[in-house]
Design a protein around this motif. Structure first.
Motif, PDB file in Angstrom:
ATOM      1  N   GLN A 175       0.800  -1.215   0.047  1.00 46.35           N
ATOM      2  CA  GLN A 175       0.039   0.017  -0.173  1.00 46.35           C
ATOM      3  C   GLN A 175       0.923   1.422  -0.167  1.00 46.35           C
ATOM      4  O   GLN A 175       0.518   2.275   0.594  1.00 46.35           O
ATOM      5  CB  GLN A 175      -1.026  -0.038   1.235  1.00 46.35           C
ATOM      6  CG  GLN A 175      -1.923  -1.027   1.105  1.00 46.35           C
ATOM      7  CD  GLN A 175      -2.843  -0.930   2.095  1.00 46.35           C
ATOM      8  OE1 GLN A 175      -2.563  -1.222   3.457  1.00 46.35           O
ATOM      9  NE2 GLN A 175      -4.062  -0.706   2.203  1.00 46.35           N
ATOM     10  N   LYS A 176       1.817   1.233  -0.616  1.00 45.97           N
ATOM     11  CA  LYS A 176       2.745   2.283  -0.646  1.00 45.97           C
ATOM     12  C   LYS A 176       2.124   3.598  -1.251  1.00 45.97           C
ATOM     13  O   LYS A 176       2.332   4.751  -0.962  1.00 45.97           O
ATOM     14  CB  LYS A 176       4.145   2.143  -1.568  1.00 45.97           C
ATOM     15  CG  LYS A 176       5.099   1.180  -1.000  1.00 45.97           C
ATOM     16  CD  LYS A 176       6.489   1.319  -1.638  1.00 45.97           C
ATOM     17  CE  LYS A 176       7.429   0.499  -0.857  1.00 45.97           C
ATOM     18  NZ  LYS A 176       7.529  -0.972  -1.936  1.00 45.97           N
ATOM     19  N   ASP A 177       1.419   3.413  -2.274  1.00 47.27           N
ATOM     20  CA  ASP A 177       0.674   4.620  -2.889  1.00 47.27           C
ATOM     21  C   ASP A 177      -0.229   5.217  -1.895  1.00 47.27           C
ATOM     22  O   ASP A 177      -0.058   6.509  -1.896  1.00 47.27           O
ATOM     23  CB  ASP A 177      -0.120   4.351  -4.199  1.00 47.27           C
ATOM     24  CG  ASP A 177       0.603   3.995  -5.301  1.00 47.27           C
ATOM     25  OD1 ASP A 177       1.771   4.358  -5.436  1.00 47.27           O
ATOM     26  OD2 ASP A 177       0.270   3.265  -5.988  1.00 47.27           O
TER      27      ASP A 177
ATOM     28  N   GLY B 214       5.990   4.693   1.401  1.00 50.00           N
ATOM     29  CA  GLY B 214       6.900   3.748   1.555  1.00 50.00           C
ATOM     30  C   GLY B 214       7.154   3.121   3.094  1.00 50.00           C
ATOM     31  O   GLY B 214       7.253   2.168   3.517  1.00 50.00           O
ATOM     32  N   LYS B 215       7.370   4.507   3.903  1.00 52.04           N
ATOM     33  CA  LYS B 215       7.777   4.258   5.267  1.00 52.04           C
ATOM     34  C   LYS B 215       6.452   3.590   6.021  1.00 52.04           C
ATOM     35  O   LYS B 215       6.582   2.407   6.752  1.00 52.04           O
ATOM     36  CB  LYS B 215       8.218   5.484   5.862  1.00 52.04           C
ATOM     37  CG  LYS B 215       8.616   5.419   7.559  1.00 52.04           C
ATOM     38  CD  LYS B 215       9.102   6.593   7.990  1.00 52.04           C
ATOM     39  CE  LYS B 215      10.625   6.798   7.349  1.00 52.04           C
ATOM     40  NZ  LYS B 215      11.002   8.096   7.848  1.00 52.04           N
TER      41      LYS B 215
ATOM     42  N   PHE C 190       0.483   5.448  13.817  1.00 57.05           N
ATOM     43  CA  PHE C 190      -0.646   5.314  12.729  1.00 57.05           C
ATOM     44  C   PHE C 190       0.117   6.016  11.636  1.00 57.05           C
ATOM     45  O   PHE C 190       0.867   7.088  11.573  1.00 57.05           O
ATOM     46  CB  PHE C 190      -1.928   5.723  13.261  1.00 57.05           C
ATOM     47  CG  PHE C 190      -1.748   7.179  14.085  1.00 57.05           C
ATOM     48  CD1 PHE C 190      -1.962   8.587  13.470  1.00 57.05           C
ATOM     49  CD2 PHE C 190      -1.735   7.328  15.368  1.00 57.05           C
ATOM     50  CE1 PHE C 190      -1.823   9.445  13.802  1.00 57.05           C
ATOM     51  CE2 PHE C 190      -1.692   8.429  15.993  1.00 57.05           C
ATOM     52  CZ  PHE C 190      -1.757   9.611  15.164  1.00 57.05           C
ATOM     53  N   THR C 191      -0.672   5.930  10.435  1.00 56.95           N
ATOM     54  CA  THR C 191      -0.082   6.827   9.277  1.00 56.95           C
ATOM     55  C   THR C 191      -1.376   7.709   8.510  1.00 56.95           C
ATOM     56  O   THR C 191      -2.702   7.127   8.673  1.00 56.95           O
ATOM     57  CB  THR C 191       0.234   5.748   8.264  1.00 56.95           C
ATOM     58  OG1 THR C 191       1.307   4.697   8.586  1.00 56.95           O
ATOM     59  CG2 THR C 191       0.904   6.335   6.855  1.00 56.95           C
ATOM     60  N   ILE C 192      -1.095   9.032   8.296  1.00 61.99           N
ATOM     61  CA  ILE C 192      -2.034   9.801   7.661  1.00 61.99           C
ATOM     62  C   ILE C 192      -1.717   9.690   6.258  1.00 61.99           C
ATOM     63  O   ILE C 192      -0.520   9.767   5.767  1.00 61.99           O
ATOM     64  CB  ILE C 192      -1.830  11.136   8.118  1.00 61.99           C
ATOM     65  CG1 ILE C 192      -2.170  11.201   9.776  1.00 61.99           C
ATOM     66  CG2 ILE C 192      -2.825  11.920   7.736  1.00 61.99           C
ATOM     67  CD1 ILE C 192      -1.912  12.504  10.438  1.00 61.99           C
ATOM     68  N   THR C 193      -2.709   9.154   5.358  1.00 58.87           N
ATOM     69  CA  THR C 193      -2.271   8.960   3.933  1.00 58.87           C
ATOM     70  C   THR C 193      -1.921   9.981   3.050  1.00 58.87           C
ATOM     71  O   THR C 193      -2.209  11.319   3.357  1.00 58.87           O
ATOM     72  CB  THR C 193      -3.734   8.290   3.485  1.00 58.87           C
ATOM     73  OG1 THR C 193      -4.573   9.496   3.251  1.00 58.87           O
ATOM     74  CG2 THR C 193      -4.531   7.425   4.336  1.00 58.87           C
ATOM     75  N   THR C 194      -1.336   9.609   1.715  1.00 61.41           N
ATOM     76  CA  THR C 194      -1.114  10.367   0.861  1.00 61.41           C
ATOM     77  C   THR C 194      -2.279  11.261   0.249  1.00 61.41           C
ATOM     78  O   THR C 194      -2.263  12.458  -0.140  1.00 61.41           O
ATOM     79  CB  THR C 194      -0.146   9.906  -0.454  1.00 61.41           C
ATOM     80  OG1 THR C 194      -1.070   8.622  -0.815  1.00 61.41           O
ATOM     81  CG2 THR C 194       0.749   9.236   0.188  1.00 61.41           C
ATOM     82  N   ASP C 195      -3.514  10.469   0.491  1.00 60.60           N
ATOM     83  CA  ASP C 195      -4.949  11.181  -0.177  1.00 60.60           C
ATOM     84  C   ASP C 195      -4.941  12.519   0.681  1.00 60.60           C
ATOM     85  O   ASP C 195      -5.431  13.507   0.355  1.00 60.60           O
ATOM     86  CB  ASP C 195      -5.912  10.275   0.188  1.00 60.60           C
ATOM     87  CG  ASP C 195      -5.983   9.063  -0.579  1.00 60.60           C
ATOM     88  OD1 ASP C 195      -5.382   9.202  -1.541  1.00 60.60           O
ATOM     89  OD2 ASP C 195      -6.895   8.329  -0.370  1.00 60.60           O
TER      90      ASP C 195
ATOM     91  N   ALA D 175       5.471   7.519  -1.348  1.00 55.17           N
ATOM     92  CA  ALA D 175       5.493   6.380  -2.043  1.00 55.17           C
ATOM     93  C   ALA D 175       6.898   6.155  -2.468  1.00 55.17           C
ATOM     94  O   ALA D 175       7.386   4.761  -2.540  1.00 55.17           O
ATOM     95  CB  ALA D 175       4.272   6.406  -3.180  1.00 55.17           C
ATOM     96  N   ALA D 176       7.407   7.067  -3.091  1.00 52.64           N
ATOM     97  CA  ALA D 176       8.763   6.984  -3.736  1.00 52.64           C
ATOM     98  C   ALA D 176       9.832   7.446  -2.773  1.00 52.64           C
ATOM     99  O   ALA D 176       9.429   8.527  -2.183  1.00 52.64           O
ATOM    100  CB  ALA D 176       9.007   7.700  -5.090  1.00 52.64           C
TER     101      ALA D 176
END
Ligand code: PEP
Ligand code: MG
Length: 893
Positions: A18-20, A24-25, A43-48, A98-99
């Motif tokens: 689910q990198k996108d 990546g991290k 927790f992770t806040i999304t790229t969205d 992601a990259a």
């Protein structure tokens, strides 16, 4: 909020694919969490959410609630509350796109500390000093990153405090001194921002999250993305992670590990460890680290657990992983992992090692390496010896041989490189602000920091030669010089040579030689012999497999027997473009002048007759070198004035001769011809097929030379396969006229020689009109070869000879395109024309052969496109042939 979108995921909810969404991290922290490895909760806040923020200038309305929900769960899991005065939970706020963009975006550590919770931390950790040091780090990072203050302000204040104590080391400052530093830092914030450092932990958190989002668009991040061709609208995720501390004492520390040597691919324990240090200290190269194997002596338990995790990760990811970890009071914590960057050589070695270990198959091995990496392995190497004197030995951080003038700042590197100088950037250590200088330089030399320092990581990522940690060098950036052992002083502008494969640093220019991979391609090293090393064997295996799976043929652009023979050794299966213009240069220029100056048909014919045997000899040798394989000969393309003297030069010569009273008749006639042939827009003028139609007998002479050479080869027992290619066709009528003439010449020659040969006649597709009328043109063409250089020039209206120097810099800066369309094919524009021509051409003539011979034929991205649109072959310069073979294989998988 009322939205239904999910903006936040717990680490236990994601996975590595689910990198996108998670970056990546975040994706890899989730993967490790689910593997049961010791990851601090978070927790992770999304790229969205980041994209929303970048688009709207504010976070999604329901983000706050979702963060609260996850924060509460995190607090519950840790049994602590964010910023609690008596026992605070602290978090780090980390970017992660992601990259991978190492060091390009921001991170804030120790969020949750304030004037009260610092005391709670002191009590809980049992260390006042640690607590105040953590607090001053927070204000410093927060000030720089979130409040946008000049980092130097804090550094100066810290230096002052050290000076007052008469020390140079942070470690000599005690709790009281650090409390005092905190006071000074808070004063800086108040003065510069007109507000106090925020004491509310949640406000700190929210501001830090936004700052990470904002750092997506920092100057250095934009520059890095452009270079690495990372989409500019992807956004970063934000990871909020419970803090663990590597700076709680000598039983704590932080480090970086690789499951294999990222420089060579060898298996073993690679990495660096720094005792009593926090996070970024290692990457920044601020203090000197110890090699990872020493962790065994320092903390055997943590070391054993780390080794076991490394092996778990490697077999799970089936690849080299790099890892960041922290030891907090003998307890190991994993802070990050990812499939690690590696040198080109390591990429090939590791891919075949993993095949041999049964972890991946050969298809996957081909996918795991790139044409760019292969190209890097073909760069020249230093020859040992020579006149240069070795100055010192640093660490071999990123392989290659770089020679250039020493420069000591990024600005100078950029300025000097812009005016065409080759430079080596010399720094004590680099930081993300040095990116532009690193790009401009041939290589990078630092005196501090290990193989995981910023300089090393970034240089490896961009395939740039780097020697780091050359500790014997005294680098004095202020006075722009460095001093080597023995007292040799190297000033700005002195030429140095650095060897990224051995770490050697030389004064002067060291000569270079072809590397083993090139000698293998040349046939000088047998991959099955003892002389072949691991790298040569890996390259051989991978390219052999790429050849098996690829659908595209690879030909070469060559116009001398030597280039032809080399390209064939490199794996070319034919010539896709033999330009004939070089055959009209040098001594033969005079014959072209005669042709142009001739006043009657007889004079013209005499000039052509003199050229014909020379042309025949050229073709003879090329057909011999490419015996049994197709050779596409392109009839003359450039405007004739290119073979004549320059108008201004000649005018001056004539004028001088006249002024001296000896008018030069020959030059006067030549000048008249140059004037007559002069064009305002020569690339859109009398060239290509137009020459063939206007200059009587020119193309016929070339076709005759081709046919006679082929007959001679055939009679000598050879197998010549000539193909005749007409350049710059825009209308089928042009092609028909030349075809008719050519067929007559061919028939005549074959009859004279008593030889029968099939000679295909085809055209280049390099004028947009040719692409759009490809069905008609195919009625008269047995093959098409896309001349994507001219096709790009004419589609964009960009002069291919001028624009890159004139203004592409500005276009790239403004993001009008991420890469020059002359370098990598512009799919939506030029590519669309290629697609149209392929469809139209094949519908009119199903057996039509299709290839490309513009520079794009050797560009990895473009090769994938040509595979997708169904061309039969790509043709490129000899040194790109192995790259095209590999990429054609990758495209087919
Ligand atoms: C082209 O235009 O792409 C081509 C191969 O021809 P040249 O570069 O010689 O114009
Ligand atoms: Mg062309």
């Amino acid at each position: 909020g009322t939205g239904t979108a999910t903006w936040v995921y717990d680490f236990s909810e994601g996975n590595k694919d689910q990198k996108d969404l998670l970056g990546g991290k975040g994706a890899n922290l989730a993967e490790m969490t689910n593997l049961g490895l010791p990851v601090p909760p978070g927790f992770t806040i999304t790229t969205d959410a980041c994209r929303y923020y970048l688009e709207h200038g504010s976070t999604p309305p329901d983000l706050g609630d979702q963060v609260t929900e996850h924060l509460t769960a995190l607090e519950k899991a840790m049994g602590k509350t964010l910023g609690d005065p008596s026992d605070p939970l602290l978090v780090s706020v980390r970017s992660g796109a992601a990259a991978s963009m190492p060091g390009m975006m921001e991170t804030v550590l120790n969020v949750g500390l304030n004037d009260e919770s610092v005391r709670g931390l002191a009590t809980q950790s049992g260390s006042e000093r640690f607590a105040w040091d953590s607090y001053r780090r927070l204000i410093q990072m927060f000030g720089k990153t979130v409040l946008d203050l000049d980092g130097e302000l804090f550094e100066h204040a810290l230096d002052e405090a050290k000076q007052e104590q008469g020390t140079e080391s942070d470690l000599d400052l005690d709790a009281g001194h650090l409390e005092d530093v905190v006071g000074r830092f808070k004063a800086i914030v108040r003065e510069q921002c007109g507000r106090d450092f925020p004491q509310d932990p949640r406000e700190q958190l929210d501001l830090a999250i936004n700052a990470v989002f904002d750092s997506w668009n920092s100057g250095r991040a934009i520059l890095y993305r452009r270079r690495e061709r990372i989409p500019c609208d992807a956004g970063t995720a934000v990871n909020v992670v419970a803090m663990v501390f590597g700076n709680l004492g000598m039983d704590s520390g932080t480090g970086v590990a690789f499951t294999r040597d990222p420089g060579s691919g060898e298996q073993g324990v690679y990495g660096d460890y720094l005792q009593n240090a926090q996070g970024e200290d290692v990457v920044a190269g601020i203090r000197n680290t110890v090699p990872l194997p020493e962790l065994e002596r320092i903390d055997e338990g943590a070391y054993r657990e780390l080794l076991s995790i490394m092996s778990t990760l490697e077999s799970h990811y089936r690849d080299l992983c790099d890892i960041e970890f922290t030891v907090e009071r003998n307890k190991l914590w994993m802070l990050q992992t990812r499939v690690g960057k590696r040198t080109a050589g390591a990429a090939f070695r590791i891919a075949t090692q993993l095949v041999d270990e049964g972890l991946i198959d050969m298809d996957e091995a081909v996918r795991r390496v790139t044409g760019d990496q292969l190209a890097q392995l073909m760069f020249p190497r230093f020859v040992s010896g020579g006149d240069a004197t070795q100055l010192t030995q640093g660490m071999n951080a990123s392989p290659g041989a770089a020679v250039g003038k020493a420069v000591f700042s990024s600005e100078t590197a950029v300025q000097w490189a812009d005016r065409g100088e080759e430079v080596v950037l010399v720094r004590r250590e680099t930081n993300p602000d040095d990116l532009s200088g690193m790009i401009a330089a041939e290589g990078v030399l630092t005196s501090r920091g290990g193989k995981t320092s910023h300089a090393a990581v970034v240089a490896r990522g961009m395939g740039k030669t780097c020697v780091c940690g050359a500790e014997e060098l005294q680098v004095d950036t202020k006075n722009r010089r460095f001093t080597a052992p023995g007292g040799t002083v190297v000033e700005e502008g002195d030429v140095i040579s650095i060897d990224g494969s051995t770490g050697a640093v030389w004064l002067g220019e060291v000569p270079v030689e072809a590397p083993a991979v090139v000698r293998y391609f040349e046939g000088e090293i047998d991959p099955d012999s003892a002389e072949a090393d691991d790298l040569v064997r890996s390259v051989h295996r991978i390219l052999t497999h790429a050849d098996e799976v690829r659908r595209l043929d690879v030909r070469t652009n060559a116009d001398t027997p030597e280039d032809t023979a080399r390209a064939r050794r490199f794996g070319a299966r034919g010539i896709g473009l033999c330009r004939t213009e070089h055959m009209f240069l040098g001594d033969r220029r005079q014959l072209v002048e005669k042709l142009i100056l001739a006043e009657d048909d007889e004079g013209k014919q005499a000039a052509l007759d003199a050229l014909a045997p020379l042309q025949r000899q050229d073709f003879l040798e090329i057909f011999e070198a490419m015996d049994g394989l197709p050779v596409t000969v392109r009839l003359l393309d450039p405007p004739l004035h290119e073979f004549l003297p320059d108008l201004t030069d000649l005018s001056v010569r004539v004028a001088v001769a006249e002024a001296q009273g000896h008018p030069d008749e020959a030059n006067l006639r030549l000048l008249a011809a140059v004037r007559r042939l002069h064009e305002q827009n020569p690339m859109l003028g009398l060239r290509g097929v137009r020459l063939g139609l206007v200059v009587q007998g020119l193309f016929a002479m070339q076709v005759r030379a081709i046919a006679e050479a082929a007959c001679e080869r055939k009679r000598a027992g050879g197998d010549p396969r000539p193909e005749i290619m007409i350049p710059l066709v825009g209308a089928v009528q042009e092609l028909e006229a030349i075809r008719e003439e050519s067929e007559q010449v061919l028939a005549a020659v074959f009859q004279e020689c008593g030889v029968e040969l099939d000679v295909l006649i085809g055209t280049m597709i390099e004028v947009p009109r040719a692409a759009l009328t490809a069905a008609e043109i195919a009625s008269s063409a047995e093959f098409f070869s896309f001349g994507t250089n001219d096709l790009t020039q004419m589609t964009w209206g960009f002069s291919r000879d001028d624009v890159e120097a004139a203004f592409f810099h500005a276009y790239l800066d403004k993001g009008i395109f991420g890469v020059s369309p002359f370098e990598s094919l512009d799919r939506p524009g030029v590519g669309r024309l290629v697609e149209v021509a392929v469809q139209e051409g094949r519908s009119a003539r199903p057996e039509l052969k299709l290839g490309v011979c513009g520079e794009h034929g050797g560009d990895p991205d473009s090769v994938h496109f040509f595979h997708e649109v169904g061309l039969d072959y790509v043709s490129c310069s000899p040194f790109r042939v192995p790259v095209a073979r590999l990429e054609a294989g990758r495209a087919a998988l």
